[in-house]
Design a protein around this motif. Structure first.
Motif, PDB file in Angstrom:
ATOM      1  N   LEU A 199       0.910  -1.137  -0.055  1.00  0.00           N
ATOM      2  CA  LEU A 199       0.196  -0.273  -0.145  1.00  0.00           C
ATOM      3  C   LEU A 199       0.857   1.133  -0.070  1.00  0.00           C
ATOM      4  CD1 LEU A 199      -2.577  -1.250   2.423  1.00  0.00           C
ATOM      5  CD2 LEU A 199      -2.928  -1.016   0.078  1.00  0.00           C
ATOM      6  N   GLU A 219     -13.852   3.571   0.915  1.00  0.00           N
ATOM      7  CA  GLU A 219     -12.807   3.857  -0.053  1.00  0.00           C
ATOM      8  C   GLU A 219     -12.558   5.224  -0.605  1.00  0.00           C
ATOM      9  OE1 GLU A 219     -13.136   0.585  -3.220  1.00  0.00           O
ATOM     10  OE2 GLU A 219     -13.168  -0.927  -1.690  1.00  0.00           O
ATOM     11  N   GLN A 226      -7.220   3.804   1.840  1.00  0.00           N
ATOM     12  CA  GLN A 226      -7.063   2.772   1.154  1.00  0.00           C
ATOM     13  C   GLN A 226      -7.734   1.356   2.113  1.00  0.00           C
ATOM     14  OE1 GLN A 226      -2.614   2.623  -0.423  1.00  0.00           O
ATOM     15  NE2 GLN A 226      -2.625   4.030   1.517  1.00  0.00           N
TER      16      GLN A 226
END
Length: 289
Positions: free
Chosen positions: A174, A203, A207
């Motif tokens: 991420l 969202e 994330q």
């Protein structure tokens, strides 16, 4: 020393995780012993780091006074010959054979309805017998009609044992520059889609990492907790108390379960905090027997 942890588990990993938490604490404290988990969990592979034996879920007929010595549970425990037997939740399954276990016994109680300690069976009611155990310990805060000692909730890892934020984010693949939310589910498979849909707009701001017992989610999920800025999860034992212990901002959504009301656990968690892992406290209780 031979230590056996016995519990149930039909759909999820919750009670198996408690056994893993105990195994980790034994290792953390350098306790030399043979530790075995005996359970009925469908996700036994999660505990493969430890000795664990999955047995079938037996009925009141198979575990009756007349037939219990032919049960898989009885034969498994007799073969293991524990010096210390830890029983979580399933007191009624072991009721007719526990006195034949010539060892020290500890009952570990997560939050349950009062009715959990009186089980209707053919011909009457099976009532919990405190005298069958050397210690009866509540492993989360709740009031019970059964007198119990209290320790903190059991957590799989201590705070200094999980990944740093940078390492956790890197393993998750991420962006370290954006906020991250965990969206975790445990409960009935049929309810999962409704649960996941409720927060679909998450969202837009985060994330999102989604994890479920039904889709080979992250495990152990606590290893990644430093990465999460926000958590949405069900009101199961491990989700609630892991979030409290690791001081995470979280929203808990209760789901229906048989033995307790998750809303009550969520209420109990609002004014409860702890720094000492209950699994470490339990080891001290074991050594004091």
């Amino acid at each position: 020393m031979r230590i056996v942890y016995y519990t149930s588990g039909i759909t999820g990993a919750g009670r198996l995780v408690l056994g893993i938490s105990i195994g980790n604490a034994l290792a953390r404290h350098g306790i030399k012993c043979n530790y075995t988990m005996v359970h009925t969990s469908p996700v036994a592979h999660l505990a493969d780091e430890f000795s664990n034996i999955k047995i079938p879920l037996e009925t009141t007929v198979e575990l009756s006074p007349e037939r219990c010595r032919s049960s898989v549970l009885y034969k498994t425990l007799k073969k293991l010959k524990p010096d210390i037997l830890l029983v979580n939740h399933q007191w009624f399954m072991i009721y007719n054979i526990i006195e034949e276990m010539k060892c020290k016994k500890i009952y570990l109680s997560d939050y349950v309805y009062d009715s959990h300690f009186k089980v209707p069976i053919a011909g009457g009611v099976l009532s919990f017998k405190p005298e069958q155990y050397e210690r009866i310990i509540a492993i989360e805060p709740f009031k019970s009609p059964i007198p119990m000692e209290n320790i903190n909730p059991l957590v799989m890892r201590n705070r200094d044992e999980i990944l740093s934020r940078d390492k956790a984010i890197d393993r998750l693949g991420l962006d370290n520059g954006r906020k991250i939310a965990l969206y975790a589910y445990s409960g009935n498979f049929e309810d999962q889609s409704n649960f996941m849909d409720k927060y679909r707009d998450l969202e837009n701001n985060y994330q999102v990492v989604k994890s479920s017992v039904f889709d080979k989610g992250l495990f152990p999920i606590v290893d990644y907790y430093n990465a999460f800025d926000f958590i949405i999860c069900t009101g199961g034992y491990n989700f609630v108390w892991d979030s409290v212990y690791f001081m995470k901002k979280a929203v808990f959504e209760p789901v229906p379960v048989k033995f307790c009301d998750q809303k009550k656990r969520i209420e109990n968690s609002r004014d409860f905090s702890f720094d000492v892992n209950g699994a470490d406290q339990l080891i001290k209780n074991i050594l004091a027997l």
